[in-house]
Design an enzyme around this catalytic site. Structure first.
Site, PDB file in Angstrom:
ATOM      1  N   HIS A 134     -97.662-105.994  16.117  1.00  0.00           N
ATOM      2  CA  HIS A 134     -99.107-106.188  15.931  1.00  0.00           C
ATOM      3  C   HIS A 134     -99.862-106.114  17.257  1.00  0.00           C
ATOM      4  O   HIS A 134    -101.065-106.365  17.314  1.00  0.00           O
ATOM      5  CB  HIS A 134     -99.324-107.556  15.274  1.00  0.00           C
ATOM      6  CG  HIS A 134    -100.653-107.734  14.638  1.00  0.00           C
ATOM      7  ND1 HIS A 134    -101.513-108.756  14.974  1.00  0.00           N
ATOM      8  CD2 HIS A 134    -101.296-107.037  13.671  1.00  0.00           C
ATOM      9  CE1 HIS A 134    -102.599-108.698  14.251  1.00  0.00           C
ATOM     10  NE2 HIS A 134    -102.503-107.657  13.447  1.00  0.00           N
ATOM     11  N   LYS A 194    -101.792-104.708  20.609  1.00  0.00           N
ATOM     12  CA  LYS A 194    -102.705-103.622  20.961  1.00  0.00           C
ATOM     13  C   LYS A 194    -102.860-103.648  22.482  1.00  0.00           C
ATOM     14  O   LYS A 194    -103.530-104.536  23.022  1.00  0.00           O
ATOM     15  CB  LYS A 194    -104.077-103.783  20.306  1.00  0.00           C
ATOM     16  CG  LYS A 194    -104.055-103.753  18.774  1.00  0.00           C
ATOM     17  CD  LYS A 194    -104.058-105.124  18.197  1.00  0.00           C
ATOM     18  CE  LYS A 194    -104.134-105.085  16.679  1.00  0.00           C
ATOM     19  NZ  LYS A 194    -103.921-106.418  16.090  1.00  0.00           N
ATOM     20  N   ASP A 207    -103.240 -95.967  34.549  1.00  0.00           N
ATOM     21  CA  ASP A 207    -102.910 -95.854  35.971  1.00  0.00           C
ATOM     22  C   ASP A 207    -102.343 -97.140  36.555  1.00  0.00           C
ATOM     23  O   ASP A 207    -102.397 -97.346  37.769  1.00  0.00           O
ATOM     24  CB  ASP A 207    -104.142 -95.424  36.782  1.00  0.00           C
ATOM     25  CG  ASP A 207    -104.593 -94.013  36.433  1.00  0.00           C
ATOM     26  OD1 ASP A 207    -103.761 -93.225  35.953  1.00  0.00           O
ATOM     27  OD2 ASP A 207    -105.781 -93.696  36.658  1.00  0.00           O
ATOM     28  N   HIS A 235    -112.796-110.842  12.371  1.00  0.00           N
ATOM     29  CA  HIS A 235    -111.419-110.488  12.715  1.00  0.00           C
ATOM     30  C   HIS A 235    -111.011-111.065  14.073  1.00  0.00           C
ATOM     31  O   HIS A 235    -109.927-110.775  14.578  1.00  0.00           O
ATOM     32  CB  HIS A 235    -111.285-108.955  12.736  1.00  0.00           C
ATOM     33  CG  HIS A 235    -109.887-108.453  12.698  1.00  0.00           C
ATOM     34  ND1 HIS A 235    -109.287-107.823  13.781  1.00  0.00           N
ATOM     35  CD2 HIS A 235    -108.952-108.457  11.711  1.00  0.00           C
ATOM     36  CE1 HIS A 235    -108.057-107.459  13.451  1.00  0.00           C
ATOM     37  NE2 HIS A 235    -107.827-107.833  12.212  1.00  0.00           N
ATOM     38  N   LYS A 267    -109.646-113.400  17.076  1.00  0.00           N
ATOM     39  CA  LYS A 267    -108.487-114.283  17.205  1.00  0.00           C
ATOM     40  C   LYS A 267    -108.680-115.076  18.495  1.00  0.00           C
ATOM     41  O   LYS A 267    -108.434-114.576  19.590  1.00  0.00           O
ATOM     42  CB  LYS A 267    -107.183-113.476  17.274  1.00  0.00           C
ATOM     43  CG  LYS A 267    -106.970-112.535  16.067  1.00  0.00           C
ATOM     44  CD  LYS A 267    -106.879-111.129  16.561  1.00  0.00           C
ATOM     45  CE  LYS A 267    -106.610-110.075  15.502  1.00  0.00           C
ATOM     46  NZ  LYS A 267    -106.636-110.347  14.146  1.00  0.00           N
ATOM     47  N   ASP A 304    -111.590-127.585  24.852  1.00  0.00           N
ATOM     48  CA  ASP A 304    -112.285-128.486  25.792  1.00  0.00           C
ATOM     49  C   ASP A 304    -113.190-127.784  26.796  1.00  0.00           C
ATOM     50  O   ASP A 304    -113.375-128.292  27.923  1.00  0.00           O
ATOM     51  CB  ASP A 304    -111.250-129.322  26.563  1.00  0.00           C
ATOM     52  CG  ASP A 304    -110.601-130.378  25.704  1.00  0.00           C
ATOM     53  OD1 ASP A 304    -111.067-130.598  24.569  1.00  0.00           O
ATOM     54  OD2 ASP A 304    -109.598-130.965  26.153  1.00  0.00           O
TER      55      ASP A 304
END
Length: 396
Positions: A145, A147, A152, A314, A316, A321
């Site tokens: 999952h 990405k 370079d 979507h 995440k 704090d």
């Protein structure tokens, strides 16, 4: 008699799938990939919408001079996906080393013709986590999952966006797409590259010795956590248990383990403000129903749950704090916790976290409190779906 034979066949199939899953899980736990990275320095830019992200990503790709290493869970075959693949082919034809790694199931639309065109242009292509025997059913659930893009050895991208028109907010049903993605510079990019190297090795057998040295210095402390369906629960528990004032969670799927849910209720007991944002709309069957019991229990314990209502949520993110945050590819669900390969960043910078916190609270304003809709969910149909979803929680 026919009914008995059919029922016996169904029960046998279920038994074989459960056995496959159990044995596959055992094999997985014996072969977990541990990638341990220390905190290091870097710089970062956050994106919350697809248009500016892909504009900058494509510009960086076009300006690449030496190498491009890229991996995605999903690349589709629409306009934005075709533009990306054309850029990769062009850079490979210019003589750059270009490698593209895609999850076999998530990117199922990438067919043999597309792969042939990529390879003829010089792009090195591979699929990650191809389901195979033994343990085919379990391996089918185990997805990469992550990405990651590294350009370079100096520029890195990581976050929740895949490649497809819906991530630009062009899906008529889902609407505006709310997500978080980071552009990274500095030493932290080497840790991203090491994560790519490990997945590339598993997919191709080719082993890279060392990441390319970066030409950019960073001043902010960042840590990469690359998890393999085991360690993520520990990471989230560590974040939650150190909270003294507030825990803000944003996730498209809220299906925590019982261990993490207890950490959240313990935090509420010690006076911590706990907020969770989930999408109003669901993009997969049963994921909303699988999470509803936890959301309602969290509200009963004193937490707050909001349903984002300005498109699809979507993102995440975990914010602790006003001091640190976790942004990456991992959802707050069983699949990310115990099955998927994920990669997240933990950022220790109070100024950045404060800005992210303000963005989160803006999303709260664009959401509806779940407690105001509980009575609407108290239907026979919803209860049946919740019961069915409970059976599939390990896969959601």
């Amino acid at each position: 008699m026919v009914f008995i034979y059919v029922l016996a066949a169904i029960l046998l199939l279920i038994g074989l799938l459960l056995l496959d899953y159990a044995l596959g899980k055992k094999h997985h736990l014996k072969n977990v990939r541990f990638l341990n990275f220390e905190s290091t320095t870097g710089e970062y830019q956050i994106y919350t919408a697809g248009d500016p992200l892909f504009q900058d990503l494509f510009q960086d790709l076009r300006h690449a001079k030496k190498t491009i290493d890229m991996m995605f869970f999903i690349v589709k075959t629409d306009d934005i996906s075709e533009e990306l693949l054309e850029i990769l082919k062009q850079k490979a034809e210019e003589g750059l080393q270009v490698r593209l790694l895609l999850d076999r199931v998530g990117s199922f639309r990438i067919n043999s013709k597309i792969i042939k065109d990529l390879r003829e242009s010089g792009v090195q292509f591979a699929f990650s986590e191809t389901p195979k025997f033994p343990f085919f059913f379990y391996r089918l659930q185990r997805r990469n999952h992550r990405k990651i893009t590294v350009i370079d050895g100096d520029i890195g991208y990581i976050g929740g966006f895949n490649v497809g028109r819906e991530y630009l907010g062009k899906d008529a049903e889902l609407g505006n797409w709310r997500d978080y993605h980071l552009r990274l510079l500095g030493d932290i990019v080497q840790h991203l590259q090491c994560t790519f190297f490990d997945d590339w090795y598993l997919a191709t057998g080719h082993h890279d010795e060392e990441p390319f040295p970066t030409e950019t210095e960073g001043e902010k402390w960042i840590e990469i956590t690359a998890t393999d369906g085991v360690q993520l629960e520990d990471v989230f528990e560590s974040l939650i248990c150190q909270a003294k004032d507030e825990i803000f969670i944003g996730t498209p799927y809220f299906i925590p383990s019982e261990r993490l849910f207890k950490c959240l209720t313990d935090a509420l007991d010690r006076g911590v403000n706990v907020k969770v944002i989930v999408p109003m709309k669901a993009d997969h069957p049963l994921v909303k129903e699988a999470g509803l019991p936890y959301m309602m229990r969290l509200i009963e314990a004193g937490g707050e749950v909001y349903m984002f209502d300005r498109g699809f949520y979507h993102a995440k993110v975990v914010i602790i704090d006003q001091q640190l945050c976790d942004i990456g590819t991992a959802n707050f669900d069983r699949r990310s916790l115990f099955l998927n390969k994920e990669v997240n960043t933990i950022i220790h910078n109070s100024r950045f976290v404060m800005d992210l916190r303000l963005a989160y609270l803006k999303d709260v304003q664009d959401s509806q409190p779940l407690k105001e809709h509980i009575f609407q969910l108290n239907t026979i149909r919803t209860k049946i779906k919740i019961g069915i979803a409970r059976l599939f929680r390990p896969l959601l």
